[in-house]
Design an enzyme around this catalytic site. Structure first.
Site, PDB file in Angstrom:
ATOM      1  N   GLY A  20       0.598  -1.013   0.001  1.00  5.59           N
ATOM      2  CA  GLY A  20       0.360   0.293   0.225  1.00  5.59           C
ATOM      3  C   GLY A  20       0.379   1.156   0.039  1.00  5.59           C
ATOM      4  N   GLY A  22      -0.323   3.885   0.063  1.00  7.37           N
ATOM      5  CA  GLY A  22      -1.063   5.668   0.438  1.00  7.37           C
ATOM      6  C   GLY A  22      -0.313   6.312   1.485  1.00  7.37           C
ATOM      7  N   PHE A  23      -1.078   7.195   2.856  1.00 12.74           N
ATOM      8  CA  PHE A  23      -0.342   8.135   3.518  1.00 12.74           C
ATOM      9  C   PHE A  23       1.109   7.401   4.103  1.00 12.74           C
ATOM     10  CE2 PHE A  23      -4.090  11.122   1.835  1.00 12.74           C
ATOM     11  CZ  PHE A  23      -3.181  11.660   1.941  1.00 12.74           C
ATOM     12  N   GLU A 179     -18.398  17.846   3.193  1.00 17.05           N
ATOM     13  CA  GLU A 179     -18.398  18.337   2.099  1.00 17.05           C
ATOM     14  C   GLU A 179     -18.554  18.094   0.779  1.00 17.05           C
ATOM     15  OE1 GLU A 179     -13.982  17.734   2.752  1.00 17.05           O
ATOM     16  OE2 GLU A 179     -14.042  15.504   1.883  1.00 17.05           O
ATOM     17  N   ASP A 308      -5.493   3.091   8.027  1.00 17.00           N
ATOM     18  CA  ASP A 308      -6.789   3.258   8.424  1.00 17.00           C
ATOM     19  C   ASP A 308      -6.886   1.289   8.730  1.00 17.00           C
ATOM     20  OD1 ASP A 308      -7.352   5.666   8.034  1.00 17.00           O
ATOM     21  OD2 ASP A 308      -8.270   5.186   5.802  1.00 17.00           O
TER      22      ASP A 308
HETATM   23  C1  LIG Z   1     -12.820  11.182   0.473  1.00 19.06           C
HETATM   24  C2  LIG Z   1     -12.213  10.773   1.820  1.00 19.06           C
HETATM   25  C3  LIG Z   1     -11.506  12.388   2.624  1.00 19.06           C
HETATM   26  C4  LIG Z   1     -10.809  12.101   3.671  1.00 19.06           C
HETATM   27  N1  LIG Z   1     -10.222  13.698   3.862  1.00 19.06           N
HETATM   28  C5  LIG Z   1      -9.770  13.809   4.583  1.00 19.06           C
HETATM   29  C6  LIG Z   1      -9.070  15.011   5.614  1.00 19.06           C
HETATM   30  O1  LIG Z   1      -9.634  15.890   5.099  1.00 19.06           O
HETATM   31  N2  LIG Z   1      -8.249  15.347   6.276  1.00 19.06           N
HETATM   32  C7  LIG Z   1      -7.664  13.499   6.782  1.00 19.06           C
HETATM   33  O2  LIG Z   1      -6.515  13.453   7.875  1.00 19.06           O
HETATM   34  N3  LIG Z   1      -7.897  12.217   6.725  1.00 19.06           N
HETATM   35  C8  LIG Z   1      -8.931  12.497   5.592  1.00 19.06           C
HETATM   36  N4  LIG Z   1      -9.175  11.044   5.152  1.00 19.06           N
HETATM   37  C9  LIG Z   1      -8.861   9.684   6.036  1.00 19.06           C
HETATM   38  C10 LIG Z   1      -7.216   9.728   4.992  1.00 19.06           C
HETATM   39  O3  LIG Z   1      -7.766   9.791   3.505  1.00 19.06           O
HETATM   40  C11 LIG Z   1      -7.370   8.566   5.405  1.00 19.06           C
HETATM   41  O4  LIG Z   1      -6.999   7.878   6.911  1.00 19.06           O
HETATM   42  C12 LIG Z   1      -5.911   7.945   4.815  1.00 19.06           C
HETATM   43  O5  LIG Z   1      -5.752   7.610   3.592  1.00 19.06           O
HETATM   44  C13 LIG Z   1      -5.083   6.286   5.322  1.00 19.06           C
HETATM   45  O6  LIG Z   1      -3.603   6.087   4.883  1.00 19.06           O
HETATM   46  P1  LIG Z   1      -3.437   5.011   4.878  1.00 19.06           P
HETATM   47  O7  LIG Z   1      -1.980   4.389   4.550  1.00 19.06           O
HETATM   48  O8  LIG Z   1      -4.342   3.783   5.554  1.00 19.06           O
HETATM   49  O9  LIG Z   1      -4.514   4.376   3.563  1.00 19.06           O
HETATM   50  P2  LIG Z   1      -4.983   4.462   1.995  1.00 19.06           P
HETATM   51  O10 LIG Z   1      -4.120   6.068   1.506  1.00 19.06           O
HETATM   52  O11 LIG Z   1      -6.125   4.502   1.206  1.00 19.06           O
HETATM   53  O12 LIG Z   1      -3.367   3.409   0.895  1.00 19.06           O
HETATM   54  C14 LIG Z   1      -4.201   2.858   0.712  1.00 19.06           C
HETATM   55  C15 LIG Z   1      -2.855   1.536  -0.411  1.00 19.06           C
HETATM   56  O13 LIG Z   1      -3.148   0.462  -0.388  1.00 19.06           O
HETATM   57  C16 LIG Z   1      -3.451   0.247  -2.056  1.00 19.06           C
HETATM   58  N5  LIG Z   1      -4.028  -1.306  -1.402  1.00 19.06           N
HETATM   59  C17 LIG Z   1      -5.299  -2.269  -1.092  1.00 19.06           C
HETATM   60  N6  LIG Z   1      -5.691  -2.710  -0.986  1.00 19.06           N
HETATM   61  C18 LIG Z   1      -4.489  -2.982  -1.808  1.00 19.06           C
HETATM   62  C19 LIG Z   1      -3.784  -4.959  -2.017  1.00 19.06           C
HETATM   63  N7  LIG Z   1      -4.773  -5.852  -1.527  1.00 19.06           N
HETATM   64  N8  LIG Z   1      -2.713  -4.690  -2.817  1.00 19.06           N
HETATM   65  C20 LIG Z   1      -2.474  -3.396  -3.117  1.00 19.06           C
HETATM   66  N9  LIG Z   1      -2.174  -2.372  -2.927  1.00 19.06           N
HETATM   67  C21 LIG Z   1      -3.197  -2.481  -1.858  1.00 19.06           C
HETATM   68  C22 LIG Z   1      -4.179   1.513  -1.793  1.00 19.06           C
HETATM   69  O14 LIG Z   1      -4.469   1.053  -3.590  1.00 19.06           O
HETATM   70  C23 LIG Z   1      -3.864   2.107  -1.572  1.00 19.06           C
HETATM   71  O15 LIG Z   1      -3.137   3.158  -2.597  1.00 19.06           O
HETATM   72  C24 LIG Z   1     -10.460  11.167   4.085  1.00 19.06           C
HETATM   73  C25 LIG Z   1     -10.193  10.256   3.096  1.00 19.06           C
HETATM   74  C26 LIG Z   1     -11.395   9.435   1.842  1.00 19.06           C
HETATM   75  C27 LIG Z   1     -11.257   8.589   1.451  1.00 19.06           C
END
Ligand SMILES: Cc1cc2nc3c(=O)[nH]c(=O)nc-3n(C[C@H](O)[C@H](O)[C@H](O)COP(=O)(O)OP(=O)(O)OC[C@H]3O[C@@H](n4cnc5c(N)ncnc54)[C@H](O)[C@@H]3O)c2cc1C
Length: 453
Positions: A20, A22-23, A179, A308
């Protein structure tokens, strides 16, 4: 399989696999980039998405390229990082293997940061009728439906069939629902107001449904009240303590009463990635993986779960929220733990501490609420803080500049520059009126235009 590029990957270095980008995942990779390790980042998408600005794409304010960037290019300057676009299917924790459909990738340390999706609380059949907002594809689908609704209404009215009601229903009064509802109200009253000749977009009815007693339940009560007032000021009808019991094409049921809905958007629930279950953990109701205070999987100090997907608690035992700063700080913390451990393997790991710098939720143009500890702000100043934070944290200087220019332009002109309808012209629930001419065939819209996604 390993060490395909001998210039980059060296067999002897510890192997870090990050699932992943993401952030959370990106921050681990970036913070480990100068460490003596070889890193593989696996993501099913080729791009990192700045999710906080997805609603801007969904409401035609920004284009996808302005809020997303190729993972490969973000990490290209780090010679010890390779990026694989692939779907991770599972893990073999005993053999220390990550499984994709084609291969097995070994690791010394594994970081699982696969994020979350929306949850329909067991009603997955509602997804095609009420899309949620998580990916660029979701945002484009929402944009398509919203813009299409106006076009179909204009066409029908121009054909002398009378103006159909335009009701947009947003389910869920958290930050995303707020929003979306606020911005939809704004574009219908300003950006679109002068572009149609037969319908009046300003008469669009936007309803925000929230199951709990107040919108933005994670914020202080005074800010929830302020958010509700700001939404009402924009013309949004806010209904709290209102549970949706059924979603159908063109309608939403709330117990015994029914709301007609031209477009339904879902912002009501979140479910962690199903990859959590593949770790063999007892996930919580939201599918999150309980982790130890060092964010590792119990019994597997070499496996970390962050962002998340993790059910991580603060010092008082309160669950950390699913927000970007938590994922970012966790990513940097895990990178530090690994770096330190490689230097002194028997070092005791410190616990992870989340530094909560505050929360900001935007509602619309110059409308927002912000909570920085005991300091609560509403309106223009909160919105300015939101603007500043989001431009600052957007990935890539070019994107920051482009978004800043776009926002400045649309602030002055009310214009939404990305108003493109692409893909199918099917809108669930929209039935084209029966043709007037006997030579026309009565074809309901659903049948002749195909699937929605
Ligand atoms: C519409 C929206 C608005 C938001 N607004 C805010 C805000 O204003 N402020 C704030 O702080 N937070 C906000 N958030 C929350 C924030 O975006 C998340 O908390 C953050 O992205 C979590 O980061 P992460 O790295 O856990 O997951 P993510 O950023 O979701 O990244 C997960 C990654 O894993 C990859 N992945 C998933 N499953 C697989 C798999 N099986 N194989 C390979 N890759 C995979 C995905 O493609 C993705 O790139 C918002 C979320 C959304 C949906």
């Amino acid at each position: 399989m390993w060490g395909r590029d001998s210039k980059v990957m060296t067999e002897a270095l510890p192997r870090i696999v990050i699932v992943g980008a993401g952030f959370g995942g990106l921050n681990v990779a970036q913070a480990l980039a100068k460490a003596p390790v070889q890193i593989t980042v696996i993501d099913r998408k080729n791009h990192h998405t700045f999710q906080p600005l997805l609603y801007q794409v969904a409401t035609a304010g920004l284009s996808p390229g302005e809020i997303a960037a190729p993972i490969r290019s973000i990490l290209s300057s780090h010679r010890n990082v390779e990026v694989l676009m692939n779907e991770v299917a599972g893990f073999d924790l005993e053999r220390r293997i990550v499984k994709t459909s084609e291969n097995e990738i070994p690791y010394d340390y594994l970081i699982v940061a696969a994020g979350a999706r929306h949850s329909y609380f067991g009603h997955e059949e509602w997804e095609t009728l009420a899309p949620g907002l998580k990916t660029i594809e979701d945002a484009l689908e929402i944009r398509r439906r919203v813009l299409l609704a106006f076009e179909l209404a204009e066409r029908q009215t121009a054909a002398g069939e009378g103006a159909p009601p335009l009701n947009f229903v947003v389910v869920g009064g958290g930050p995303t629902g707020v929003e979306l509802a606020g911005t939809l109200a704004e574009i219908s009253r300003y950006a679109l107001a002068h572009d149609f000749r037969s319908i009046d977009p300003a008469r669009t009815h936007i309803v925000l449904l929230e199951g709990g007693p107040r919108v933005l339940p994670a914020y202080a009560e005074d800010l929830s009240r302020s958010a509700e007032e700001q939404l009402k000021h924009l013309g949004v009808e806010v209904r709290t303590s209102t549970m949706v019991t059924k979603v159908e094409a063109g309608a939403v049921d709330i117990g015994d009463s029914r709301l007609t809905a031209t477009v339904v958007l879902w912002a009501a629930g979140v479910a962690a990635s199903p990859l959590g279950r593949q770790l063999g953990a007892n996930v919580d109701r939201a599918g999150r993986v309980p982790v130890l205070p060092d964010l590792s999987l119990p019994g597997h100090p070499e496996v970390f779960v962050i962002g998340d997907l993790a059910a991580a608690k603060d010092e008082k035992g309160k669950m950390l929220p699913g927000v970007a700063p938590v994922a970012i700080q966790q990513g940097r913390y895990v990178a530090k733990v690994i770096r330190e451990e490689l230097k002194s393997p028997h070092r005791t790991r410190p616990d992870f501490h989340y530094w909560d710098k505050g929360s900001i939720a935007t509602i619309g143009r110059a409308a927002a609420v912000a909570e920085f500890g005991k300091i609560h702000i509403s309106g223009f100043v909160a919105w300015l803080s939101w603007l500043f934070v989001h431009i600052l944290f957007l990935i890539g200087f070019q994107n920051r500049l482009l978004v800043f220019i776009q926002w400045a332009w649309s602030y002055v002109t009310y214009e939404r520059g990305a108003r493109l309808i692409t893909g199918s012209t099917y809108l669930p629930g929209w039935i084209a009126p029966a043709p007037k001419s006997p030579t026309d065939q009565p074809v309901p819209q659903e049948i002749h235009v195909g699937a929605s996604k």
